[in-house]
Design an enzyme around this catalytic site. Structure first.
Site, PDB file in Angstrom:
ATOM      1  N   SER A   1       6.972   7.302  12.857  1.00 14.13           N
ATOM      2  CA  SER A   1       6.713   6.166  12.365  1.00 14.13           C
ATOM      3  C   SER A   1       7.747   4.877  12.985  1.00 14.13           C
ATOM      4  O   SER A   1       8.409   5.128  13.776  1.00 14.13           O
ATOM      5  CB  SER A   1       7.439   6.171  10.899  1.00 14.13           C
ATOM      6  OG  SER A   1       8.326   4.969  10.415  1.00 14.13           O
TER       7      SER A   1
ATOM      8  N   ASP B   1       0.811  -1.385  -0.251  1.00 11.04           N
ATOM      9  CA  ASP B   1       0.035   0.063   0.017  1.00 11.04           C
ATOM     10  C   ASP B   1       0.995   1.334  -0.005  1.00 11.04           C
ATOM     11  O   ASP B   1       0.563   2.369  -0.233  1.00 11.04           O
ATOM     12  CB  ASP B   1      -0.914  -0.010   1.188  1.00 11.04           C
ATOM     13  CG  ASP B   1      -0.311  -0.304   2.478  1.00 11.04           C
ATOM     14  OD1 ASP B   1       1.153  -0.382   2.312  1.00 11.04           O
ATOM     15  OD2 ASP B   1      -0.942  -0.339   3.499  1.00 11.04           O
ATOM     16  N   HIS B   2       2.083   0.939   0.312  1.00  5.90           N
ATOM     17  CA  HIS B   2       2.776   2.182   0.364  1.00  5.90           C
ATOM     18  C   HIS B   2       3.729   2.798  -0.830  1.00  5.90           C
ATOM     19  O   HIS B   2       3.536   3.766  -1.218  1.00  5.90           O
ATOM     20  CB  HIS B   2       3.751   2.298   1.471  1.00  5.90           C
ATOM     21  CG  HIS B   2       3.361   2.132   2.874  1.00  5.90           C
ATOM     22  ND1 HIS B   2       2.564   1.646   3.648  1.00  5.90           N
ATOM     23  CD2 HIS B   2       3.761   3.362   3.910  1.00  5.90           C
ATOM     24  CE1 HIS B   2       2.422   2.226   4.763  1.00  5.90           C
ATOM     25  NE2 HIS B   2       3.190   3.034   4.936  1.00  5.90           N
TER      26      HIS B   2
ATOM     27  N   ARG C   1       9.487   2.930  11.194  1.00  9.01           N
ATOM     28  CA  ARG C   1      10.361   2.428  10.149  1.00  9.01           C
ATOM     29  C   ARG C   1      11.633   1.969  11.217  1.00  9.01           C
ATOM     30  O   ARG C   1      12.375   2.958  11.616  1.00  9.01           O
ATOM     31  CB  ARG C   1      10.489   3.411   9.172  1.00  9.01           C
ATOM     32  CG  ARG C   1      11.199   4.818   9.640  1.00  9.01           C
ATOM     33  CD  ARG C   1      10.963   5.807   8.409  1.00  9.01           C
ATOM     34  NE  ARG C   1       9.597   6.191   8.184  1.00  9.01           N
ATOM     35  CZ  ARG C   1       9.192   7.200   7.957  1.00  9.01           C
ATOM     36  NH1 ARG C   1      10.161   8.349   7.626  1.00  9.01           N
ATOM     37  NH2 ARG C   1       7.951   7.685   7.597  1.00  9.01           N
TER      38      ARG C   1
ATOM     39  N   ARG D   1      -0.223  12.840   9.936  1.00 12.26           N
ATOM     40  CA  ARG D   1       0.923  13.498  10.322  1.00 12.26           C
ATOM     41  C   ARG D   1       1.204  14.725   9.310  1.00 12.26           C
ATOM     42  O   ARG D   1       0.832  14.699   8.162  1.00 12.26           O
ATOM     43  CB  ARG D   1       2.278  12.482  10.119  1.00 12.26           C
ATOM     44  CG  ARG D   1       2.116  11.359  11.197  1.00 12.26           C
ATOM     45  CD  ARG D   1       3.353  10.381  11.119  1.00 12.26           C
ATOM     46  NE  ARG D   1       3.331   9.609  12.329  1.00 12.26           N
ATOM     47  CZ  ARG D   1       3.562   8.312  12.148  1.00 12.26           C
ATOM     48  NH1 ARG D   1       4.056   7.896  11.157  1.00 12.26           N
ATOM     49  NH2 ARG D   1       3.490   7.658  13.352  1.00 12.26           N
TER      50      ARG D   1
ATOM     51  N   ASP E   1       4.127  -1.216  11.488  1.00 11.73           N
ATOM     52  CA  ASP E   1       3.494   0.264  10.821  1.00 11.73           C
ATOM     53  C   ASP E   1       3.101   0.838  12.106  1.00 11.73           C
ATOM     54  O   ASP E   1       2.192   0.267  12.891  1.00 11.73           O
ATOM     55  CB  ASP E   1       2.684   0.169   9.923  1.00 11.73           C
ATOM     56  CG  ASP E   1       2.261   1.499   9.181  1.00 11.73           C
ATOM     57  OD1 ASP E   1       2.959   2.054   8.275  1.00 11.73           O
ATOM     58  OD2 ASP E   1       1.424   2.347   9.776  1.00 11.73           O
TER      59      ASP E   1
HETATM   60  C1  MIC Z   1       4.257   6.682   8.123  1.00 16.56           C
HETATM   61  O1  MIC Z   1       3.102   6.981   8.262  1.00 16.56           O
HETATM   62  O2  MIC Z   1       5.110   7.187   8.603  1.00 16.56           O
HETATM   63  C2  MIC Z   1       4.409   5.181   7.638  1.00 16.56           C
HETATM   64  C3  MIC Z   1       5.436   5.461   6.335  1.00 16.56           C
HETATM   65  O3  MIC Z   1       3.238   4.469   7.519  1.00 16.56           O
HETATM   66  C4  MIC Z   1       5.434   4.534   8.706  1.00 16.56           C
HETATM   67  C5  MIC Z   1       6.049   3.230   8.279  1.00 16.56           C
HETATM   68  C6  MIC Z   1       7.212   3.507   7.323  1.00 16.56           C
HETATM   69  O4  MIC Z   1       8.024   4.388   7.394  1.00 16.56           O
HETATM   70  O5  MIC Z   1       7.349   2.625   6.243  1.00 16.56           O
HETATM   71  C7  MIC Z   1       4.655   4.204   9.943  1.00 16.56           C
HETATM   72  O6  MIC Z   1       4.055   4.965  10.438  1.00 16.56           O
HETATM   73  O7  MIC Z   1       5.191   3.506  10.706  1.00 16.56           O
HETATM   74 FE1  SF4 Z   2      -0.153   4.910   5.331  1.00 17.57          FE
HETATM   75 FE2  SF4 Z   2       1.396   5.770   7.174  1.00 17.57          FE
HETATM   76 FE3  SF4 Z   2      -0.242   7.491   5.765  1.00 17.57          FE
HETATM   77 FE4  SF4 Z   2      -1.218   5.499   7.433  1.00 17.57          FE
HETATM   78  S1  SF4 Z   2      -0.144   7.049   8.180  1.00 17.57           S
HETATM   79  S2  SF4 Z   2      -1.953   6.185   5.214  1.00 17.57           S
HETATM   80  S3  SF4 Z   2       0.231   3.768   7.000  1.00 17.57           S
HETATM   81  S4  SF4 Z   2       1.691   6.333   5.067  1.00 17.57           S
END
Ligand code: MIC
Ligand code: SF4
Length: 644
Positions: free
Chosen positions: A534, A65-66, A536, A380, A120
């Site tokens: 995140s 999905d990313h 990550r 975010r 995630d």
């Molecule tokens: C995000 O919203 O920052 C992400 C991308 O979903 C991350 C995961 C990632 O960095 O791949 C998260 O929230 O953990």
């Molecule tokens: Fe995707 Fe992270 Fe954004 Fe949720 S917050 S939509 S998991 S990138």
């Protein structure tokens, strides 16, 4: 003494530890896992490195999905790798186009009373259906898939009582923005947030999930709602009534903190740049020029959200100065909008319909114009995350977003007229044809690896002493988006740590990667809540690759601290936070007895050789975590334990 909802789930999953001791380490049996593609490639590489065969969980799902913008071979190759590795090892595979992991998991797999960890940070979305769901680093998810328990620090219990009922044009996003305003992005650290009170019954499961989703922005370990008749009706509408179990806190459950949010008195809110807790009433921002509106993300892309948006846009036009992008959260939502005609209303009004994926939320396209103002229903609004360094992102409800898109300026939606009365359907359209089950026996399945997959760095066991420079000093609330930025240009390299390292801390200091390399690594000095955001683990693996040995900060965010330890990087906290001010970037720091002190469980002494003073730092970890750090990270610890 009675139990809270979280304590009930913890007690039925407790493998090690004493849950009555808040702040101590406990280990939980994990029923379900999820991964997404931006963290999944690394998680499955680690799962393979652990040497496990089939997953030991009740249900593990790999979502794509990313990284769905395929502007080169990298993302497509990684998808193919995840698809094949999932098939081999017993993991369900949600194909690209099927939707955002948290939305799909809620619809099709979430079960009240179960534990879930996901690579995630927004995995707590599952709390909306009464799961105890945690965001975790990829390695922790790999370990859980292999049957290992998940370790957490037993959190404090917070109860938020919801009284009254939301007024028209005020919705679930406004509840969590109010909680963020009250508690801040640090307010949930070390805590589980439970919702209770009469207001709970007025909220549908997707609305509850909006609230638990953004508990991640509070820094909370997780958030959870009771499982009640509303939950039962949602599961029945998803054709999964048999998954229902009731769940509520005991009347005499004990909470460390209790708050009340009166739903009736809430007003439409917006989180202003660049932090989700910088919250103001929309009425105070009324009339502000806007350039872009994005509706979607795992926070606000449910059927209910988008039906309300469609009702607002029906027969109207997106204002000339605004670009409106909408990404439905799942194939289920998208199909239903198409079936009932709401999709036509969105398209006709001029919305740019994106595929069911994270999209703009993680900078995968739709970056705003220079200095642009973007209203987003996301979770975010960290600086630079949208892909435009000087853009200002405001987090708002779908109602505020849609009304503002039509009016062309920030608008309090209460001035718009009658509130669309949308109800959840008695039966959602369900078709899981984009979720591939694993092979019954994976032995013959070949795992397909592309050239973008590079070996990930491994640490070495902790030496007796360390002496390096403080190569970077940063302030409070540093996010993982600062440490390891994402976005369409960088995300395709999530399985290529050497390439990613070129962008480490680029938001704070573009020279950092080169300086770190030239110095042969060093230490990072941070403020409070270091590593928020995140899950990550790249925000630890990349610094490890660049030679970072320890981060010395005033405090850490939970998931990032776990990721640092998994990588063998020391997360040290200042015993006296005032010492932070005495260190300058570039100072040589010496930790003359680091191994001995950690073995003994005593504070770690740091000498600032350049400035000529000594200070103490604390490593607040369990015995197990200490061993992991001494071994040089989780994978070294496991191979040592296995005698390899
Ligand atoms: C995000 O919203 O920052 C992400 C991308 O979903 C991350 C995961 C990632 O960095 O791949 C998260 O929230 O953990
Ligand atoms: Fe995707 Fe992270 Fe954004 Fe949720 S917050 S939509 S998991 S990138």
């Amino acid at each position: 003494m009675g139990y809270t909802i979280a304590e009930k789930i913890i007690s039925s999953h407790l493998i090690e530890g004493d849950m009555s001791k808040r702040g101590s380490e406990i280990a939980l049996k994990i029923d379900q896992t999820l991964t997404q593609d931006a963290t999944g490639t690394m998680a499955y590489l680690q799962f393979e490195a652990i040497g496990a065969d089939r997953v030991k969980t009740e249900r593990s799902v790999a979502y794509i999905d990313h990284n769905t913008l395929q502007s080169g071979f990298e993302n497509a190759d990684d998808h193919r790798y995840i698809q094949s590795v999932a098939k081999k090892h017993g993991i369900y595979f949600s194909r690209p186009g099927n939707g955002i992991c948290h939305q799909v998991h809620l619809e099709r797999f979430g079960k009240p009373g179960k534990t879930l960890i996901g690579s995630d940070s927004h995995t707590p979305t599952g709390g909306g259906i009464g799961m105890l769901a945690f965001g975790a680093g990829g390695l922790d998810v790999a370990l859980a898939m292999a049957g290992a328990p998940y370790y957490i620090t037993m959190p404090k219990m917070v109860r938020i009582n919801l009284t009254g009922k939301l007024s028209p044009w005020v919705s679930a996003k406004d509840i969590i923005l109010e909680v963020l305003r009250m508690l801040s992005v640090k307010g949930g650290v070390g805590k589980i947030i439970e919702y209770g009170g009469e207001g709970v019954a007025t909220l549908t499961v997707p609305e509850r999930a909006t609230v638990t989703n953004m508990g991640a922005e509070l820094g909370a370990s997780t958030s959870v709602f009771p499982s009640d008749d509303v939950t039962k009706a949602f599961l029945a509408a998803q054709g999964r009534e048999e998954d229902f179990v009731p769940l509520a806190a005991d009347d005499d459950a004990v909470y460390d903190e209790i708050y009340t949010v009166d739903l009736s008195s809430l007003v439409p809110l917006a989180a202003c740049p660049h932090s989700p807790d910088n919250v103001k009433p929309v009425s105070e921002l009324e009339g502000m020029h806007i350039d872009q509106v994005c509706i979607g993300s795992c926070t606000n892309s449910s059927y209910l959200d988008l039906m309300r948006v469609a009702a607002i846009l029906k027969g109207r036009k997106v204002a000339e100065n605004v670009s409106l992008a909408i990404a439905p959260g799942s194939k289920q939502v998208y199909t239903m909008l198409a079936q009932n005609g709401a999709l036509a209303d969105l398209i006709d009004a001029g919305a740019r319909i994106l595929e069911c994926a994270c999209g703009p939320c993680i900078g995968m396209g739709q970056s705003p114009n220079s200095a642009g103002v973007s209203l987003r229903t996301f979770n975010r609004n960290f600086e630079g995350r949208s892909g435009t360094a000087d853009a200002g992102v405001y987090l708002v409800s779908p109602e505020t977003a849609a009304v503002s898109a039509v009016r062309g300026v920030m608008t309090d939606p209460r001035s718009f007229g009658d509130y669309p009365n949308i109800e959840l359907p008695l039966r959602f359209f369900t078709n899981d044809n984009m979720i591939e089950p694993p092979a019954p026996d994976g032995k013959d399945v070949e795992v397909l690896r592309g050239p973008n997959i590079k070996p990930f760095p491994l640490n070495v066991s902790l030496p007796k002493s360390l002496e390096k420079k403080a190569i970077l000093k940063v302030g409070d609330n540093i996010t993982t988006d600062h440490i390891m930025p994402a976005g369409s240009k960088i995300l395709p390299y999530r399985s290529n740590i050497p390439y990613l390292s070129r962008f480490c801390f680029a938001v704070c200091d573009e020279t950092f990667p080169e300086r770190a390399k030239a110095e042969g690594g060093g230490f990072i000095i941070g403020g409070t809540n270091y590593g928020q955001g995140s899950s990550r683990e790249h925000a630890a693996l990349v610094p490890l690759y660049l030679g970072v040995k320890a981060v010395i900060a005033k405090s850490f965010a939970r998931i990032h601290m776990a990721n640092l330890m998994n990588s063998g990087i020391l997360p040290l906290t200042f015993e006296d936070p005032a010492d932070y001010d005495r260190i300058s970037q570039g100072d040589v720091l010496s930790l003359p007895r680091v191994r001995e002190e950690i073995e003994a469980g005593s504070p770690v002494t740091v000498e600032d050789v350049t400035a000529g003073f000594t200070f103490k730092t604390v490593l607040s970890v369990s015995g197990r975590q200490k061993d992991v750090l001494l071994a040089g990270g989780q994978l070294n610890y496991i191979s040592r334990k296995n005698g390899k």
